[in-house]
Write a protein that holds these residues in place. Sequence first.
Motif, mmCIF file in Angstrom:
data_model
loop_
_atom_site.group_PDB
_atom_site.id
_atom_site.type_symbol
_atom_site.label_atom_id
_atom_site.label_comp_id
_atom_site.label_asym_id
_atom_site.label_seq_id
_atom_site.Cartn_x
_atom_site.Cartn_y
_atom_site.Cartn_z
ATOM 1 N N UNK A 136 -11.883 -4.212 41.970
ATOM 2 C CA UNK A 136 -10.749 -4.862 41.313
ATOM 3 C C UNK A 136 -11.154 -6.235 40.792
ATOM 4 N N UNK A 137 -10.682 -6.547 39.580
ATOM 5 C CA UNK A 137 -10.964 -7.811 38.917
ATOM 6 C C UNK A 137 -9.641 -8.467 38.549
ATOM 7 N N UNK A 138 -9.417 -9.699 39.044
ATOM 8 C CA UNK A 138 -8.179 -10.436 38.807
ATOM 9 C C UNK A 138 -8.486 -11.671 37.955
ATOM 10 N N UNK A 139 -7.767 -11.829 36.850
ATOM 11 C CA UNK A 139 -7.995 -12.937 35.933
ATOM 12 C C UNK A 139 -6.673 -13.647 35.674
ATOM 13 N N UNK A 140 -6.643 -14.960 35.928
ATOM 14 C CA UNK A 140 -5.426 -15.732 35.706
ATOM 15 C C UNK A 140 -5.456 -16.521 34.402
ATOM 16 N N UNK A 163 -15.200 0.258 33.322
ATOM 17 C CA UNK A 163 -15.002 1.699 33.251
ATOM 18 C C UNK A 163 -14.677 2.275 34.622
ATOM 19 N N UNK A 164 -14.578 3.611 34.675
ATOM 20 C CA UNK A 164 -14.416 4.311 35.949
ATOM 21 C C UNK A 164 -13.150 3.930 36.678
ATOM 22 N N UNK A 165 -13.302 3.592 37.952
ATOM 23 C CA UNK A 165 -12.168 3.321 38.831
ATOM 24 C C UNK A 165 -11.908 1.832 39.038
ATOM 25 N N UNK A 166 -12.539 0.990 38.254
ATOM 26 C CA UNK A 166 -12.302 -0.447 38.389
ATOM 27 C C UNK A 166 -10.984 -0.822 37.709
ATOM 28 N N UNK A 167 -10.170 -1.586 38.408
ATOM 29 C CA UNK A 167 -8.884 -2.033 37.884
ATOM 30 C C UNK A 167 -8.941 -3.516 37.531
ATOM 31 N N UNK A 185 -10.705 0.210 31.042
ATOM 32 C CA UNK A 185 -10.185 1.561 31.256
ATOM 33 C C UNK A 185 -8.856 1.521 32.001
ATOM 34 N N UNK A 186 -8.728 0.597 32.965
ATOM 35 C CA UNK A 186 -7.518 0.491 33.780
ATOM 36 C C UNK A 186 -7.043 -0.956 33.768
ATOM 37 N N UNK A 200 -9.158 -5.057 20.034
ATOM 38 C CA UNK A 200 -8.891 -3.906 20.874
ATOM 39 C C UNK A 200 -9.422 -4.156 22.279
ATOM 40 N N UNK A 201 -8.613 -3.839 23.296
ATOM 41 C CA UNK A 201 -9.024 -4.047 24.688
ATOM 42 C C UNK A 201 -8.933 -2.782 25.527
ATOM 43 N N UNK A 202 -8.468 -1.690 24.955
ATOM 44 C CA UNK A 202 -8.296 -0.452 25.724
ATOM 45 C C UNK A 202 -9.042 0.687 25.010
#
Length: 202
Positions: A136-140, A163-167, A185-186, A200-202
Motif C-alpha cells: 500500500x502507498x499513501x500520498x497526502x 501494478x498487481x495488488x498494490x493499492x 491499477x488500484x 492519464x493515471x489509470x
Amino acid sequence: GVYSENYFFVSELIKNDSTFTIGIADYQCGYTLTQDTTISGDYYLGYGVLNLNGYKLNIEGDLIHANGQIIIGGGELNVSGDYIQKIKYLDNGQEKWTASKGSIVMNQSTDKVQIAGDLDLYPYNKNTYSKITNGALYIQGDIHYLDDYFYNSYSSGYCFEVLGDCNVYLEGDSQRISGDGCRFANLHIQTTGSLVTDGSVI
C-alpha cells in the motif's frame, strides 16, 4: 571525506564510514535495517540498496532518492516531507536538479509507504518504477512528473507504474497529478477537496 561538485553514477560505492558530499548534499549508501529507525531531517540516498528488511524507517524531512534501490521488504517507510526522485547538485554555485536512476521494490502484501508531502519524480528512464506490485502507498501531497526527452526518448512505458495488488491512496486536502507518466491499477481517491490531473493515471 570526499567532495565532488557534480553527481556521477557508479556501480558500487564503498564509503568506509567517510562522508561523500556532492554539491550541498551528503549522499548516503544503502544498508539493511536491523531495527526500527528514525532519521532526523532530510535523507539523501545516492548509492546501493536500502533494505527495510521488515522494519520501520521514519524520515523526518525529505527523502531525496538520487540513485540506488529501496526495498520495502515487508516493512514500512514513512516520509514526513516530500519524496523526491531527483539528483540535487551544484552547478557554478547554483542549486540544480537532474534525472534519477532510483527505484523502489514493493512486492509483499505488508509493504507500506506513507508520504506526507509531495511525490516529485524526474526519472532517468520511464521503466524506473516497474517493481511496485503489492502493498500500500499513501500520498497526502501532489504528484509531479517531469519528462526529459533526452533521457526518455528511447524508453517506453511509465515512470511510475503501480501494478498487481498494490493499492494507492490519495489522502490530501486537495491534490494535483502533473504529467502523463503515472499509471495506477488500484487507485483509491480519498482526497477531501479537489483532485486535478493533467494526464492519464489509470
